[in-house]
Design an enzyme around this catalytic site. Structure first.
Site, PDB file in Angstrom:
ATOM      1  N   THR A  14     -16.604  -7.264 -36.669  1.00 18.47           N
ATOM      2  CA  THR A  14     -17.291  -7.879 -37.812  1.00 18.47           C
ATOM      3  C   THR A  14     -17.337  -6.969 -39.038  1.00 18.47           C
ATOM      4  O   THR A  14     -17.232  -7.432 -40.170  1.00 18.47           O
ATOM      5  CB  THR A  14     -18.748  -8.207 -37.394  1.00 18.47           C
ATOM      6  OG1 THR A  14     -18.689  -9.085 -36.288  1.00 18.47           O
ATOM      7  CG2 THR A  14     -19.531  -8.855 -38.504  1.00 18.47           C
ATOM      8  N   SER A  59     -13.438  -7.181 -30.587  1.00 14.77           N
ATOM      9  CA  SER A  59     -13.522  -6.206 -29.495  1.00 14.77           C
ATOM     10  C   SER A  59     -13.505  -6.861 -28.111  1.00 14.77           C
ATOM     11  O   SER A  59     -13.351  -6.173 -27.112  1.00 14.77           O
ATOM     12  CB  SER A  59     -14.729  -5.292 -29.663  1.00 14.77           C
ATOM     13  OG  SER A  59     -15.916  -5.945 -29.309  1.00 14.77           O
ATOM     14  N   ASP A  91     -19.268  -6.015 -29.547  1.00 11.99           N
ATOM     15  CA  ASP A  91     -19.353  -6.656 -28.224  1.00 11.99           C
ATOM     16  C   ASP A  91     -18.980  -5.720 -27.075  1.00 11.99           C
ATOM     17  O   ASP A  91     -19.634  -5.723 -26.034  1.00 11.99           O
ATOM     18  CB  ASP A  91     -18.463  -7.909 -28.173  1.00 11.99           C
ATOM     19  CG  ASP A  91     -19.016  -9.027 -29.044  1.00 11.99           C
ATOM     20  OD1 ASP A  91     -20.163  -8.912 -29.510  1.00 11.99           O
ATOM     21  OD2 ASP A  91     -18.289 -10.017 -29.267  1.00 11.99           O
ATOM     22  N   THR A 166     -25.806   0.311 -24.040  1.00 11.24           N
ATOM     23  CA  THR A 166     -25.566  -1.080 -23.666  1.00 11.24           C
ATOM     24  C   THR A 166     -25.864  -1.926 -24.889  1.00 11.24           C
ATOM     25  O   THR A 166     -26.847  -1.663 -25.590  1.00 11.24           O
ATOM     26  CB  THR A 166     -26.563  -1.478 -22.545  1.00 11.24           C
ATOM     27  OG1 THR A 166     -26.317  -0.639 -21.427  1.00 11.24           O
ATOM     28  CG2 THR A 166     -26.414  -2.921 -22.127  1.00 11.24           C
ATOM     29  N   CYS A 275     -31.308  -3.881 -12.976  1.00 11.05           N
ATOM     30  CA  CYS A 275     -32.267  -3.268 -13.913  1.00 11.05           C
ATOM     31  C   CYS A 275     -31.508  -2.274 -14.776  1.00 11.05           C
ATOM     32  O   CYS A 275     -30.767  -1.434 -14.266  1.00 11.05           O
ATOM     33  CB  CYS A 275     -33.339  -2.485 -13.167  1.00 11.05           C
ATOM     34  SG  CYS A 275     -34.413  -3.499 -12.189  1.00 11.05           S
TER      35      CYS A 275
HETATM   36  N1  ASP Z   1     -17.073 -10.358 -31.830  1.00  6.00           N
HETATM   37  C1  ASP Z   1     -17.230  -9.200 -32.667  1.00  6.00           C
HETATM   38  C2  ASP Z   1     -16.533  -8.044 -31.966  1.00  6.00           C
HETATM   39  O1  ASP Z   1     -17.058  -7.463 -31.063  1.00  6.00           O
HETATM   40  C3  ASP Z   1     -18.656  -8.921 -32.898  1.00  6.00           C
HETATM   41  C4  ASP Z   1     -18.950  -7.698 -33.701  1.00  6.00           C
HETATM   42  O2  ASP Z   1     -18.100  -7.025 -34.243  1.00  6.00           O
HETATM   43  O3  ASP Z   1     -20.131  -7.370 -33.821  1.00  6.00           O
HETATM   44  O4  ASP Z   1     -15.448  -7.727 -32.334  1.00  6.00           O
END
Ligand code: ASP
Length: 339
Positions: A14, A59, A91, A166, A275
């Protein structure tokens, strides 16, 4: 003091998008013109060079081949730069950070991954601050040495050890958490490094390790799961390492069919808890002890992301040696597990 040199590698995600006014959809912008989008970069006291994936990717399309592509780019430039910033989709950023941390052993320079929830081309973007601060952190030195000498993720005012992270939110700006390890730096008016928690290289030479075998399967357990089906599925697929996603401190339903199967199979079984915080302790309850007795490896406090990536790396290196795999799996390569 000489200006630090930082290599900025854009892989996609993004952060590198702008709105196409005609279609009001998001598309990648020409990354070589990043300073037009973020003119503040010219004011940072370091020199920045950029390189980008020919075709930026979401990603979700990252895998062991793209980890290697990023790794090679950094390795080939390692001597010429003081620090590296990787722009990456959020991601799967934690997986790539884990992979890079295991590939670059004995780092003495920072590799900082960052991205954003809103594209750089949008008014309320979180990308500008993430990008600018990640570059600043990558360029920071103390006594002529890089302050950060490991793979980290910078996101929304916090720097984390990459292999401890995470992704926890798809819409909050603070999208990442590190449940089992403190932040490496907290950013407000100042960048405050938590020096006691940083990995420092004790003058060992960099070792660049690559090669992954993706023969890993992950099984999520839930109350009422039909064990017969699980056993059948694990038996019939080509995995060599199976991650069992257990409850609490590492417990699974005590059914003879499962215990017998674990005792007889020659695959490697790893116990990861559902967890996110805390650690696997198989000896705590009978439902965990059975697993330990069957040779299942409790992963202590490693994240699922790191467990998957570490498995791919170690099984490639030691495909036939279960004991070696276990010994290396539980030992620390890049601060990914608490001693
Ligand atoms: N779908 C996008 C990615 O992981 C989301 C992002 O960049 O935040 O490439």
């Amino acid at each position: 003091m000489k200006k630090s040199k930082v290599l900025l590698l854009y892989t996609g995600g993004t952060i590198g998008m702008i709105e196409d006014p005609a279609e009001s959809s998001l598309k990648p912008f020409n990354f070589s013109q990043i300073t037009e989008e973020v003119p503040e970069l010219n004011k940072i006291n370091c020199s920045i060079e950029t390189v980008a994936f020919e075709k930026p990717i979401d990603s979700s399309n990252m895998n062991f081949e793209t980890w290697t592509k990023i790794g090679d780019e950094i390795f080939n430039n390692y001597d010429y730069f003081d620090g590296f910033v990787v722009l990456h989709g959020t991601d799967t950023m934690s997986y790539t950070a884990s992979a890079l941390s295991l590939m670059f052993q004995n780092l003495s320079k920072p590799i900082i991954l960052t991205g954003s929830q809103l594209p750089l081309g949008q008014v309320r973007t979180d990308g500008k601050e993430n990008l600018i601060t990640a570059i600043e952190i990558a360029s920071k030195k103390r006594n002529n040495k890089s302050i950060i000498q490991e793979v980290a993720i910078y996101f929304e005012n916090q720097l984390f050890r990459g292999n401890r992270t995470t992704k926890v939110s798809s819409d909050h700006f603070d999208a990442f958490k590190s449940y089992n390890y403190p932040s490496l730096a907290d950013v407000g008016v100042e960048i405050n490094f938590n020096h006691n928690y940083l990995l420092l290289n004790k003058s060992k030479n960099l070792e660049y390790v690559k090669g992954f075998d993706p023969v890993v399967d992950v099984v999520l357990f839930y109350p009422g799961i039909i064990i017969k089906n699980i056993v059948k599925s694990i038996q019939s697929n080509s995995s060599k390492v199976v991650v069992l996603m257990s409850f609490g401190s590492g417990n699974l339903p005590l059914e003879n069919e499962l215990v017998d199967f674990l005792n007889s199979s020659n695959k490697i079984f790893l116990n990861v808890s559902q967890c996110k915080a805390g650690k696997v302790e198989q000896e705590k309850y009978e439902t965990g002890l059975q697993l330990k007795k069957a040779g299942v490896i409790g992963v202590k406090d490693m994240t699922l992301e790191t467990v998957i990536v570490k498995s791919m790396l170690l099984i490639k290196k030691h495909p036939l040696d279960k004991n070696k795999f276990k010994e290396l799996f539980l030992s620390n390569i890049a601060g990914e597990v608490s001693e």
